[in-house]
Design a protein around this motif. Structure first.
Motif, short mmCIF file in Angstrom:
data_model
loop_
_atom_site.label_atom_id
_atom_site.label_comp_id
_atom_site.label_asym_id
_atom_site.label_seq_id
_atom_site.Cartn_x
_atom_site.Cartn_y
_atom_site.Cartn_z
N SER A 41 -2.89 -6.65 58.49
CA SER A 41 -1.61 -6.03 58.11
C SER A 41 -1.15 -6.54 56.75
O SER A 41 -0.64 -5.76 55.93
CB SER A 41 -0.53 -6.34 59.15
OG SER A 41 -0.84 -5.75 60.38
N ASP A 161 -1.84 1.31 59.82
CA ASP A 161 -1.89 -0.01 60.45
C ASP A 161 -1.74 0.14 61.97
O ASP A 161 -0.64 0.27 62.49
CB ASP A 161 -0.78 -0.91 59.90
CG ASP A 161 -1.01 -2.37 60.29
OD1 ASP A 161 -1.99 -2.67 61.01
OD2 ASP A 161 -0.19 -3.22 59.87
N GLU A 162 -2.85 0.12 62.65
CA GLU A 162 -2.90 0.26 64.11
C GLU A 162 -2.02 1.42 64.61
O GLU A 162 -1.14 1.23 65.44
CB GLU A 162 -2.49 -1.06 64.78
CG GLU A 162 -3.41 -2.21 64.38
CD GLU A 162 -3.33 -3.38 65.35
OE1 GLU A 162 -3.02 -3.16 66.53
OE2 GLU A 162 -3.58 -4.51 64.91
MG MG Z 1 -1.57 -6.41 62.15
#
Ligand code: MG
Ligand code: ADP
Length: 240
Positions: A41, A161-162
């Protein structure tokens, strides 16, 4: 499209990114994987200047971006980002969410923004949801709105991000399908995900991050069949 050279990032004494080099070519899909806390991240956030690097260089579209001299709003127009939590504005309808940045940041005339926004909602399969408030949507629908909202700025790169980590399992597929469509359309993408099926199918390259360094990278077939780095093997044995 993106070039990162010897990127370092610290949080206090914590050395989170330890000299990351990364090139992303136009239309390339890079899937980034790695254990929790490995810096995935932080790396994405540095690429979007939500976090400021401590050392190294970041070039977007061939130009070095120096936060001291480059207006970051301009840079962020080129780099769209989709987060795990969708962060839609709850007091705005779906269409209002999508046109907010084009109208207020990019100064697109409202009628034009609405037309583009509607087309984007259709692209993510939500053409009939423009007038609905986010609370009425499922998680998968919210995430698709978030993708449409990022696309509305016509970015040259999309960072994810995810994007499916907060979703109920039965809603993951519809979001991945939208992302696959974007990849097929030639969008340049950097995707952090635990969806290894997506990585195998869509990634041009898999990048494995370990303790703030790229420990291994390669085409998905080679990476998943014959991981070389012990940490990559260990990671894959846990997630596959
Ligand atoms: Mg992360
Ligand atoms: P990942 O996304 O791979 O799980 P992160 O980039 O979120 O990893 O975090 C990497 C490391 O940096 C972790 O040890 C995390 O606790 C730390 N970290 C992340 N953001 C901050 C912050 N804003 N302040 C302090 N430490 C942070």
């Amino acid at each position: 499209m993106i070039k990162v050279e010897q990127l370092h990032k610290y949080f206090g004494d914590l050395h989170v990114l330890k000299g990351v080099d990364l090139d992303v070519a136009p239309q390339e899909v890079v899937v980034m994987i790695g254990a929790s806390g490995s810096g995935k991240s932080t790396l994405l956030r540095c690429l979007n200047f939500l976090e400021m690097k401590d050392d190294g260089r970041i070039l977007i579209d061939g130009e070095e971006v120096d936060p001291a001299t480059t207006p970051l709003n301009k840079v962020r127009e080129h780099v769209g980002m989709v987060f795990q939590h969708f962060n839609l504005f709850p007091h705005m309808t779906v269409l209002e969410n999508v046109i907010e940045a084009p109208v207020h940041v990019k100064k697109t005339p409202k009628a034009e923004a609405i037309k583009q926004g509607q087309a984007l909602l259709e692209k993510v399969g939500l053409g009939d949801k423009g007038d609905v408030y986010p609370e009425k949507l499922s998680g998968g629908q919210k995430q698709r709105v978030a993708i449409a909202r990022a696309l509305a700025m016509e970015p040259s790169v999309m960072l994810f991000d995810e994007p499916t980590s907060a979703l109920d399992p039965e809603l993951v597929g519809e979001v991945l399908e939208v992302m696959k469509g974007l990849a097929a359309d030639g969008m340049t993408m950097v995707v952090v995900t635990h969806e290894m099926g997506f990585a195998r199918e869509v990634a041009d390259r898999v990048v494995f991050l370990d303790s703030g360094q790229i420990a291994e990278q390669g085409d998905p077939e080679t990476f998943f069949e014959k991981p070389q780095h012990p940490k990559a093997r260990q990671f894959l044995s846990r997630v596959l």
